[in-house]
Design an enzyme around this catalytic site. Structure first.
Site, PDB file in Angstrom:
ATOM      1  N   ASP A  21      -1.702 -33.710 -23.173  1.00 35.73           N
ATOM      2  CA  ASP A  21      -0.690 -32.827 -23.739  1.00 35.73           C
ATOM      3  C   ASP A  21       0.685 -33.465 -23.634  1.00 35.73           C
ATOM      4  OD1 ASP A  21      -0.028 -30.528 -24.995  1.00 35.73           O
ATOM      5  OD2 ASP A  21       0.372 -29.432 -23.156  1.00 35.73           O
TER       6      ASP A  21
ATOM      7  N   ASP B 131      -2.884 -23.600 -24.489  1.00 35.09           N
ATOM      8  CA  ASP B 131      -2.292 -23.396 -23.169  1.00 35.09           C
ATOM      9  C   ASP B 131      -2.862 -22.153 -22.506  1.00 35.09           C
ATOM     10  OD1 ASP B 131      -0.761 -25.590 -23.759  1.00 35.09           O
ATOM     11  OD2 ASP B 131       0.714 -24.367 -24.779  1.00 35.09           O
TER      12      ASP B 131
END
Lengths: 254, 483
Positions: B215, B404
């Site tokens: 990420d 997320d």
């Protein structure tokens, strides 16, 4: 015992906290953030403490003095954490005040400060209840209950729930007293919180004696009531001495 | 609830009404609008996992073989393996998984680059349907079985199909209330997280860490796929072709609802009219004109591609779109009355930036109106609105990618398999990480990965709690010694 019992224990420990949260804290997002921060603070303090004490654990049962040292160090450490929290809060208050100036709003008034300290204290109390009571409560949702050898009259979960409730009240309201004391530099209010905390922790040492929980738990509740009463008196006195905030609010609404 | 306010608090707060008395009233609502769905999602996953956990037994009875997913292609953990084997296998698994994710993301970015938006939307719809129908159905069946609640197959299928259909519609259709959309986003995250938490333990941990690193790279690296996606989307003035949670103010939550609805009922064209009226405190005419043109662009955009591309304009069409922008204003700057336009708000943000940055995220919901002036301050950056993929402050508050949600929940769910104490610790750590990310977001104003800080903190706290804190707390509290 079943789910009902588990829920009951959880509500004994956290019911007042929940109603405080729903009634006061949840209405203002900032208070929720304060509560989360304070909970995190308490968790970090607990982790540091347990890191220090990890070497000496487990304590051979029988002797009581290691527990006494443990509670003393813990209380001292947590009171130190409270001071750190106060410093942080002070910085944040300055920022909030300057922010309020920039958008031409009134600065934080007394009620706001007390609300913030309430949220902070509630965070400490909730963290205590969560880690010392709620996280051990999982077996209570099953079919059995659990008794500690030294306390054969009451189920362990009930005792820990009541103790957690007492500590929740103490943490929550002594934080208000302490913050107010720091703010007004009043010595008696400043030392009130550590003393109450210390006395309460020492009272849990009574539980080490056989059947001591019958005495220790009610005493702790009394301690919580004393804190509540002290906080009540103090906030009344403070409110009388400075009435500006409410007047400001009234002006604003007019 | 009102008497509950009065009793613990000597001076009841009349500021809860429309005239906000102090700064405290609405400060931080933006942050909480992101944190509360994350919390709800995590709580649901923990509930699901503790409900579905095999009763009255630990690891041995978890005989249900873990599903063969992309994350266990290479290596399937078995309890008898040595830690070394597990570690190597988990590393391989994580590498394969991350590589797959990266490839898929690149393909999506390429598709988006060549403007296959229709295909992308349909693909998203299909995957939402697939997740809701099959995976959600499997989880629902497991829950029903666990609760011993009988439900005949026909009813279950009809219910499931209807629920999935609404979910698919809500993913990109604009006519769905935002609260439904948000609810489905959370539901999708819960389902996927519930599924992923069946992975073996070592694989989960290594995969989480690897994903956090991925990420970091994908959002921050100059050629990272997510960054490219976000920049493309913003250069086209388009919504992201992805599943993203938007923390637009719903009518529901907390205190401010009345003010939202009243502001919404007031004047729809506010953003266009305002800069001319209330502007000019710090910015000259040029910027105001810029503002105006941007507002016009916004309107044209809404009018033109509203049906196809604007996945998230609010119910009611273009007028409401603007009304929605307007709604944002009183929320973004706490307590500011709604006749102040974007310019004054921008001024507030600028001032805030000189400070510590501690309070900045709490106020930094920039509306679309100041996106344009912002650009003039940052000539260097190629992106033209405060944007990011993972988290994103824009017209409609902060946006958080669904991934997320999922991986936070996977972390908490994995913690839930050990003990409740680790759950609380991980939850607090993740929320703290999210808060840190939001603070950073308000400082650097561009795309930020939301996973790394939270996942790292969460993993650290998990192991600290498990190794250090638990023996301490259990040891002292089973002796009824507390402090």
């Amino acid at each position: 015992m079943t789910v009902v019992a588990g829920l009951g224990y959880a509500l004994i420990a956290l019911g007042p906290a929940f109603s405080l949260f729903a009634g006061v804290v949840a209405r203002k997002p900032f208070l929720v953030l304060t509560l989360l921060t304070s909970t995190l603070f308490w968790l970090i303090s607990l982790i540091i403490l347990s890191g220090i004490w990890r070497v000496f654990l487990p304590i051979r049962s029988g002797a009581w003095w290691p527990y006494a040292i443990l509670t003393l160090t813990s209380v001292a450490f947590q009171e130190g954490i409270r001071l750190v929290f106060w410093r942080l809060y002070k910085k944040m208050e300055e920022m909030l005040d300057s922010f309020a100036d920039t958008i031409s709003k009134p600065r934080l008034c007394l009620t706001d400060k007390m609300l913030i300290s309430l949220a902070g204290g509630l965070g400490h109390g909730v963290a205590h209840a969560v880690f010392f009571c709620l996280s051990l409560l999982t077996p209570a949702f099953g079919r059995a209950t659990f008794y500690v050898e030294r306390c054969s009259r009451m189920p362990f979960f009930l005792v820990s729930a009541i103790i957690s409730l007492g500590f929740l009240v103490i943490h929550t309201f002594s934080m208000i007293v302490a913050f107010n004391g720091y703010d007004e530099r009043k010595r008696s209010d400043q030392v009130f919180a550590p003393i109450v905390h210390l006395i309460a922790s020492v009272m849990t040492l009574i539980n080490l004696a056989p059947d001591g929980c019958v005495i220790g738990t009610p005493l702790l509740c009394v301690m919580g009531a004393v804190t509540l009463q002290y906080c009540w008196r103090m906030s009344n006195a403070v409110e009388k001495s400075s009435n500006q905030c409410i007047m400001l609010e009234q002006l604003d609404s007019e | 609830m009102d008497p509950a306010v009065g009793s613990p608090d000597p001076a009841p707060a009349p500021g809860a009404t429309s005239t906000a008395a102090t700064v405290l009233d609405s400060l931080g609502a933006e942050v909480l609008a992101v944190m509360s769905p994350v919390s709800i999602c995590m709580a649901l996953v923990v509930l699901l996992i503790s409900l579905l956990a095999p009763p009255s037994s630990s690891g041995a009875a978890a005989a249900a073989p873990p599903p063969v997913t992309a994350a266990t292609l290479v290596y399937l953990e078995s309890p008898t393996d040595t830690p070394g084997q597990k570690l190597v296998g988990a590393l391989l698994d994580a590498a394969v998984f991350v590589a797959l994710v990266a490839v898929v993301t690149f393909v999506l970015v390429a598709l988006y680059y060549y403007r296959c938006t229709g295909f992308l939307k349909n693909y998203m719809r299909f995957s939402a349907f697939f997740v809701l129908f099959s995976m959600g159905g499997a989880i629902a069946a497991a829950v029903l079985r666990r609760l011993a609640a009988p439900l005949d197959a026909a009813t279950a299928l009809v219910l499931l199909f209807n629920a999935s259909a609404v979910g698919v519609l809500s993913v990109f259709a604009s006519a769905v209330p935002i609260i439904v959309r948000q609810g489905y986003m959370v539901a999708l995250a819960v389902i996927v997280a519930g599924w992923l938490s069946r992975l073996p333990e070592w694989t989960t941990w290594i995969m989480l860490i690897a994903l956090a690193l991925y990420d970091l790279v994908a959002v921050l690296a100059p050629r990272g796929p997510l960054r490219m996606l976000v920049e493309l989307a913003s250069s086209r003035d388009d919504e992201l072709p992805a599943l993203v949670y938007e923390s637009r103010p719903t009518v529901g939550p907390a205190s401010g609802s009345s003010s939202y609805s009243s502001a919404m009922g007031s004047v729809e064209m506010q953003p266009v009219a305002d800069p001319g009226r209330s502007g000019g405190n710090q910015y000259d005419r040029v910027e105001q004109e810029d503002d105006l043109s941007h507002a016009v662009v916004e309107m044209r955009d809404v009018g033109g591609n509203w049906s196809g591309i604007r996945e998230s304009s609010s119910p009611g069409g273009s007028m409401f779109q603007l009304g929605n922008l307007d709604r944002e204003v009183p929320m973004a700057v706490p307590g500011q009355s709604s006749n102040h336009g974007g310019n004054s708000q921008h001024a507030v943000i600028q001032i805030e930036q000189h400070e510590e940055g501690e309070t900045a995220p709490l106020v930094s919901a920039s509306s679309a109106n100041n996106a344009v002036p912002n650009e003039e301050h940052r000539q260097s950056s190629s992106s033209d609105s405060p944007l990011e993929f993972e988290m994103f402050e824009s017209t409609r508050g902060i946006k958080l990618g669904l991934g997320d949600f999922i991986f936070y929940s996977v972390l908490v769910g994995r913690a839930a398999m050990y003990d409740l104490m680790t759950v609380y610790a991980c939850y607090l750590a993740i929320i703290a990480g999210l808060g840190c990310t939001l603070i950073l977001l308000s400082i650097c104003k561009h795309a930020l990965p939301a996973l790394p800080i939270s996942i790292m903190l969460g993993v650290t706290f998990y192991f600290l709690t498990r190794l250090l804190m638990e023996p301490f707390v259990v040891g002292s509290s089973t002796n009824l010694v507390m402090f």
